[in-house]
Design a protein around this motif. Structure first.
Motif: not given
Length: 340
Positions: A43-53, A65-69
């Motif tokens: 899962a991806l949050r709008a600020d670039g943080n990534l999570y696994e569920i 996270s995706i640093s560019a976001m």
């Protein structure tokens, strides 16, 4: 006699207890009831943080996270899609004004950023993407460009194809006078788009856009009072999965899961799972084609839940998540990762 019997019973119970303990060194834990995940949703949050569920446990873990976001909060949830190898994430920045696609490699999670060029003579001065879908048959992306990202009135939307290597846009000569597109799903050569002419959800239409014939028409659904959002399909069967609002509900944002049969354009209610609310409508649901699972993140009783639907088994379920306190409403499922 009574005493002898009670002593015998006590000894028997002690023997059974000891035998059970010896067979199960872990004490009260029962291996047969231990829950193990088949795969994790990414899962991806709008600020670039990534999570696994975890798909069975509901356990959430931060995985980078995706640093560019970082902290720009400009992701357009309906303009996120994926091929077999890449995930394409569109975000629209307003300072400076530009639309860009972040391309993430699924295996390495490395990211390349492309700034899109919207020629003014074709798309207008303030254009941006409302939607993005991967066309596996053509090996490219299909998008809907809105000519004024700053305004919601009197807009023209245009269907485009985008080269996945160069991110060059090609106008498909298909346009319509809708302000914004909330949710899209590409099935074969037909793009289904929940779109609005007024900006009001109650007056949204589900459009069927034939990319080969270059035609567009509202889908004539049997119940015209309902609209289906959070669209998804499995790429093979002739139906759309999505969420429908519960009319007159006392629960804010209450939705129900449905299938829209494209053979007869009729809705089919899915099994009951209790009341739940949508996080957002302007997005897609996720389809894990390998495991035949549709998934969406929802709220139930103020808590984060994972809604899952298995089409083959006609099984719909809600799974409460643990560790999802900082999710926010912008988070979307973008991929899955098999458990090693």
């Amino acid at each position: 006699m009574k005493t002898t019997f009670l002593q015998f019973l006590a000894l028997t119970l002690l023997f059974v207890s000891c035998s059970t303990d010896n067979n199960n060194p872990g004490g009260s834990e029962n291996p047969e009831t231990e829950i193990e995940d088949t795969f994790n949703y990414l899962a991806l949050r709008a600020d670039g943080n990534l999570y696994e569920i975890g798909n069975k446990t509901g356990e959430v873990s931060a995985v980078g996270s995706i640093s560019a976001m970082q902290n720009n909060l400009n992701m357009i949830p309906n303009a996120v899609t994926a091929s077999e190898e890449k995930i394409f994430i569109y975000e629209h920045l307003f300072d400076p004004f530009q639309g860009r696609v972040l391309v993430m490699d699924k295996e390495t999670r490395s990211v390349e950023v492309f700034v899109l060029d919207f020629p003014v003579e074709v798309y207008g001065e303030n254009a941006g993407l409302n939607s993005l879908d991967w066309d596996a048959g053509q090996g490219n992306l299909v998008g809907i460009v809105k000519d004024e990202m700053d305004y919601n009135n009197n807009n023209t939307s245009r269907v485009v194809r985008i080269d996945p290597e160069t991110m060059t846009l090609s106008y498909e000569e298909i346009s319509f006078e809708h302000n914004f597109t909330l949710s899209t799903s590409l099935l074969g050569n037909k793009l289904f788009a929940l779109s609005s002419t007024t900006g009001e959800l109650e007056k949204a239409e589900l459009l069927q856009i034939d990319l080969s014939a270059k035609t567009l028409k509202p889908l004539e659904i049997s119940d015209t009072e309902l609209f289906i959002s959070n669209l998804a399909n499995n790429g093979t069967d002739d139906f759309l999965f999505g969420l429908l609002p519960v009319r007159g509900s006392s629960l804010m944002g209450e939705m129900e899961a449905y299938k829209l049969n494209l053979d007869n354009n009729e809705f089919e209610a899915l099994p009951e799972v209790g009341r739940f609310s949508a996080r957002q409508l302007a997005r897609k649901s996720f389809c894990n084609k390998k495991f035949n699972e549709f998934a969406e993140l929802v709220f139930k009783e103020g808590k984060n839940h994972l809604l899952q639907y298995n089409h083959q088994e006609n099984d719909l379920s809600l799974l409460e998540l643990s560790g999802a306190e900082d999710f926010g409403s912008s988070i979307i499922i973008i991929d899955y990762v098999e458990v090693q």
